[in-house]
Scaffold this active site. Structure first.
Site, short mmCIF file in Angstrom:
data_model
loop_
_atom_site.label_atom_id
_atom_site.label_comp_id
_atom_site.label_asym_id
_atom_site.label_seq_id
_atom_site.Cartn_x
_atom_site.Cartn_y
_atom_site.Cartn_z
N HIS A 12 -10.69 -5.29 -15.91
CA HIS A 12 -11.52 -4.86 -17.06
C HIS A 12 -10.68 -4.71 -18.32
CE1 HIS A 12 -14.75 -3.17 -14.14
NE2 HIS A 12 -14.79 -4.49 -14.26
N CYS A 40 -7.43 -7.71 -34.06
CA CYS A 40 -8.45 -7.92 -35.10
C CYS A 40 -9.40 -9.04 -34.67
CB CYS A 40 -7.77 -8.33 -36.42
SG CYS A 40 -8.97 -8.75 -37.70
N CYS A 53 -8.35 -3.90 -39.75
CA CYS A 53 -7.11 -4.67 -39.69
C CYS A 53 -6.34 -4.49 -41.00
CB CYS A 53 -7.45 -6.15 -39.47
SG CYS A 53 -6.04 -7.25 -39.63
N ALA A 86 -7.79 10.80 -3.81
CA ALA A 86 -6.63 9.89 -3.87
C ALA A 86 -5.35 10.68 -4.05
CB ALA A 86 -6.83 8.92 -5.03
N1 APR Z 1 -10.23 10.45 -5.43
C1 APR Z 1 -10.80 9.29 -4.97
N2 APR Z 1 -12.05 8.89 -5.31
C2 APR Z 1 -12.75 9.71 -6.13
C3 APR Z 1 -12.23 10.92 -6.65
C4 APR Z 1 -10.92 11.27 -6.26
N3 APR Z 1 -10.36 12.42 -6.70
N4 APR Z 1 -13.18 11.49 -7.45
C5 APR Z 1 -14.25 10.65 -7.43
N5 APR Z 1 -13.99 9.59 -6.64
C6 APR Z 1 -14.83 8.42 -6.36
C7 APR Z 1 -16.31 8.66 -6.48
O1 APR Z 1 -16.83 9.12 -5.22
C8 APR Z 1 -16.82 7.24 -6.79
O2 APR Z 1 -17.09 6.52 -5.60
O3 APR Z 1 -14.52 7.46 -7.35
C9 APR Z 1 -15.63 6.59 -7.50
C10 APR Z 1 -15.85 6.39 -8.98
O4 APR Z 1 -16.87 5.43 -9.10
P1 APR Z 1 -17.28 4.95 -10.56
O5 APR Z 1 -17.42 6.13 -11.46
O6 APR Z 1 -18.42 3.99 -10.40
O7 APR Z 1 -15.99 4.17 -11.07
P2 APR Z 1 -15.60 2.68 -10.76
O8 APR Z 1 -15.93 2.32 -9.35
O9 APR Z 1 -14.20 2.51 -11.22
O10 APR Z 1 -16.54 1.87 -11.77
C11 APR Z 1 -16.26 0.50 -11.87
O11 APR Z 1 -17.76 0.29 -13.69
O12 APR Z 1 -18.78 0.49 -15.67
C12 APR Z 1 -17.72 -0.02 -15.05
O13 APR Z 1 -15.88 -0.44 -16.40
C13 APR Z 1 -16.44 0.53 -15.58
O14 APR Z 1 -14.36 0.14 -14.48
C14 APR Z 1 -15.62 0.76 -14.32
C15 APR Z 1 -16.44 0.07 -13.26
#
Ligand code: APR
Length: 259
Positions: free
Chosen positions: A126, A134, A156, A241
């Site tokens: 992403h 710019c 810019c 994590a």
């Molecule tokens: N450790 C591990 N996982 C966690 C923690 C933690 N401390 N806290 C929350 N989570 C998990 C949540 O349970 C969820 O499944 O992280 C996940 C976050 O999910 P999203 O908010 O959907 O994030 P992501 O999967 O990165 O989204 C993907 O969507 O809109 C786009 O660009 C945006 O990069 C993003 C992409």
């Protein structure tokens, strides 16, 4: 959980090719908001009554750059105001231990680079928040922090055009080089894939896990919550994590044979 961590640590120690996939949940432990789930950015609407996906979209950056930049600035301030955590460091350590450990991240915060993950084995699908460029003349501008202190949208210095970050906004295409790198590595197969802190909302996140499983590799998810992958993976390490990754690395280092 302890037994599962030891099982995964052994499998990683024996694996040649490992893929780590990360999402916002990894940086949640740095204090950054996730996108979905509890407290997620996407759960609400903006002050203008828009969905955050509409506010942070390519068409919005063209139609109303000041509005789009209002929310880009929020993301930018959050990322600049926090830093990589022990989870990012553990992944960087794993990549040092294993020369064929690749990292696919959806995060734009730049924390994997800051934690020491080798850029040549980091796929930022992403994009990243910096350096800005710019849209008119292409000039690069490395001063995201300074621009966030001035009126938005940032302009810019060379031509006065509107600057933007090299991130993939909604309704925009994924970076071709990142996609090419991902599929080149997927073509070589992985012995093990670790999905960390992602809701697995996109096909290019789910596919590497399913292809690794089809190829006989071990599939592991690290997440306190459930996702669309939870019933597909071989091992679910249900935790943060920040807690699980360092624990996993401490067992892998103990295993010794990591080549
Ligand atoms: N450790 C591990 N996982 C966690 C923690 C933690 N401390 N806290 C929350 N989570 C998990 C949540 O349970 C969820 O499944 O992280 C996940 C976050 O999910 P999203 O908010 O959907 O994030 P992501 O999967 O990165 O989204 C993907 O969507 O809109 C786009 O660009 C945006 O990069 C993003 C992409």
């Amino acid at each position: 959980m302890q037994q599962q961590i030891e099982r995964v640590a052994l499998a990683i120690a024996l694996a040649k090719r490992v893929l780590v996939i990360t999402g916002a949940g990894l940086s949640a432990d740095s204090g950054l908001p996730t996108y979905r789930g509890l407290g997620g950015l996407y759960n609400g609407h903006t002050a203008e009554g828009l969905s955050i996906e509409a506010a942070l979209s390519g068409p919005m950056l063209q139609r109303d750059p000041a509005l789009c930049w209002k929310y880009l600035a929020e993301l930018g301030r959050a990322c600049l105001g926090a830093r990589a955590n022990a989870g990012h460091l553990a992944i960087a350590e794993l990549q040092q231990l294993k020369p064929q450990c690749w990292l696919l991240t959806q995060n734009i915060d730049g924390y994997h680079r800051a934690a020491g993950s080798p850029p040549e084995r980091l796929i930022e699908i992403h994009g990243e928040l910096a350096p800005l460029f710019c849209q008119s003349c292409g000039a690069e501008d490395a001063e995201l922090a300074e621009h966030l202190e001035r009126p938005l949208p940032p302009r810019c210095r060379q031509c006065g055009g509107i600057l933007r970050p090299p991130v993939v906004l909604f309704e925009e295409m994924l970076p071709e080089a990142a996609i090419a790198s991902l599929y080149a590595e997927l073509g070589k197969g992985f012995d093990l894939v670790l999905s960390v802190g992602t809701s697995a909302s996109f096909p290019y996140i789910i596919e590497p896990v399913l292809r690794t499983r089809e190829g006989g590799g071990l599939t592991v998810e690290i997440n306190p919550g459930r996702t669309d992958l939870s019933d597909e993976v071989d091992v679910r390490l249900q935790g943060r994590a920040l807690d699980v990754l360092p624990e996993l690395l401490s067992h892998i280092s103990a295993q010794g044979n990591c080549k």
